[in-house]
Design an enzyme around this catalytic site. Structure first.
Site, PDB file in Angstrom:
ATOM      1  N   LYS A  54      -3.124   2.831  -2.771  1.00  0.00           N
ATOM      2  CA  LYS A  54      -2.531   2.549  -1.457  1.00  0.00           C
ATOM      3  C   LYS A  54      -3.390   3.172  -0.359  1.00  0.00           C
ATOM      4  CE  LYS A  54       2.062   2.081  -3.419  1.00  0.00           C
ATOM      5  NZ  LYS A  54       3.329   2.707  -3.797  1.00  0.00           N
ATOM      6  N   GLN A  98       6.805   8.057  -3.021  1.00  0.00           N
ATOM      7  CA  GLN A  98       6.452   7.440  -4.299  1.00  0.00           C
ATOM      8  C   GLN A  98       7.532   7.734  -5.347  1.00  0.00           C
ATOM      9  OE1 GLN A  98       3.703   5.359  -4.852  1.00  0.00           O
ATOM     10  NE2 GLN A  98       4.756   4.992  -6.787  1.00  0.00           N
ATOM     11  N   ASP A 121       8.990   0.665   2.798  1.00  0.00           N
ATOM     12  CA  ASP A 121       9.374   0.119   1.493  1.00  0.00           C
ATOM     13  C   ASP A 121      10.664  -0.697   1.585  1.00  0.00           C
ATOM     14  OD1 ASP A 121       7.515   0.642  -0.511  1.00  0.00           O
ATOM     15  OD2 ASP A 121       8.125   2.747  -0.678  1.00  0.00           O
TER      16      ASP A 121
END
Ligand code: NDP
Length: 292
Positions: A54, A98, A121
């Site tokens: 990422k 994460q 997200d």
């Protein structure tokens, strides 16, 4: 006849190139460089790889990234304090925690602590609700990637029977919700499906999957979907990523499915690359929202 291969890797590259241009334009106009802050708790090897990928993707797109590494024994209070700090930092536009988090930390508590405007997200309850209501602020990355693949490969979703196997909060549930909406960011042809969602307690699963015009597997079990579960000519989207002795494999028995399906995503090189591309998309969107 072998199925058409849906080239997720190529599509992700195309989207990342588009985002790179959009980021440069945004920076020029606003003087603001989009910034993604990633929070990594513990030393799970797969998570480390994902976060590194990422970071690299951000760099190529012209997006600044920060990595906040915390030890596996970090307390929930300390993690919440970091998120509070990132929420209040005007230089940070997107926050990514994460997953998975260590078991002593309540995931929903952490995800709901991320400011909804920085929730790239789309895991915050407010953003999930907006997706369900068909007025999304951010589209969840993997489901959005699936819709982008279908759309960019010219596969109409409207009017089709989409069967989603898997009902997770990250993939199955939000994807099913997006497919059944009246419209989408890509127009009505990329929505308006008739959707069936299956899970581990679904009875007669093969009977249901065989009815799918578009079959999406998000299960987490290597080669679970066999050729006899696929309607001839169906589009098969394999979200699964399973590490086996033979390397990375999807949730679909790819070689056998290739002979039955009309179109299919490979693993690797299918849905996976889209997830990061759509994260970049959301980071730019977050920067735009916060700049106005
Ligand atoms: P979860 O484990 O959270 O969910 C799996 C789902 O599959 C559950 O709803 C479960 O049902 C269902 N399931 C499990 N076994 C069966 C079965 N025998 N029959 C029918 N349904 C079953 O996984 P995720 O959704 O997070 O991920 C799914 C896969 O996608 C994984 O391989 C993961 O690595 C991959 N993934 C890939 C991404 C990408 O970027 N390509 C991103 C995220 C995930 P129940 O709810 O009843 O337990």
């Amino acid at each position: 006849m072998a199925a058409q291969l849906l080239d997720g890797k190529g599509i992700a590259k195309q989207i990342r190139d588009e985002i790179k241009i959009d980021v440069a334009e945004f920076v020029e106009k606003s003087g603001v460089t989009p910034c993604l802050a990633a929070v990594l708790v513990g030393d799970d090897p797969a998570s480390q790889v994902y976060v590194r990928n990422k970071e690299r993707a951000c760099e190529v797109a012209g997006i600044t990234s920060q990595l906040h590494r915390l030890s596996a024994d970090t307390s929930e209070t300390d993690l919440l304090a970091l998120i509070e700090q990132l929420n209040g930092d005007p230089a940070v536009h997107g926050i990514l925690v994460q997953l998975p988090l260590p078991s002593h930390i309540t995931e929903t508590k952490i995800l709901d602590a991320v400011h909804p405007l920085k929730d790239v997200d789309s895991f915050h309850a407010e953003n999930v609700g907006l997706v369900v209501q068909g007025r999304p602020r951010f589209l969840p990355c993997t489901p959005h990637g699936v819709v982008q693949i279908l759309h960019r490969c010219g596969i109409e979703i409207s009017g089709k029977h989409a069967v989603v196997v898997g009902r997770s909060e990250i993939v199955g549930k939000p994807l099913a919700n997006m497919l059944l909406q009246r419209g989408s960011n890509l127009g009505p042809s990329a929505a308006n499906a008739t959707v069936t969602v299956c899970h581990s307690r679904t009875a007669n699963l093969p009977e249901i999957t065989r009815q799918a015009d578009i079959l999406i597997a998000a299960i987490g079990q290597a080669k679970f979907i066999t050729a006899d579960m696929i309607k001839p000519g169906a589009t098969v989207i394999d979200v699964g990523i399973n590490r086996t002795d033979d390397g990375l494999v999807g949730d679909v028995d790819f070689d056998a499915a290739l002979e039955v399906a009309g179109a299919i995503t490979p693993v690797p090189g299918g849905v996976g690359p889209l997830t990061i591309a759509m994260l970049l998309w959301n980071t730019l969107a977050a920067a735009r929202m916060q700049a106005t």
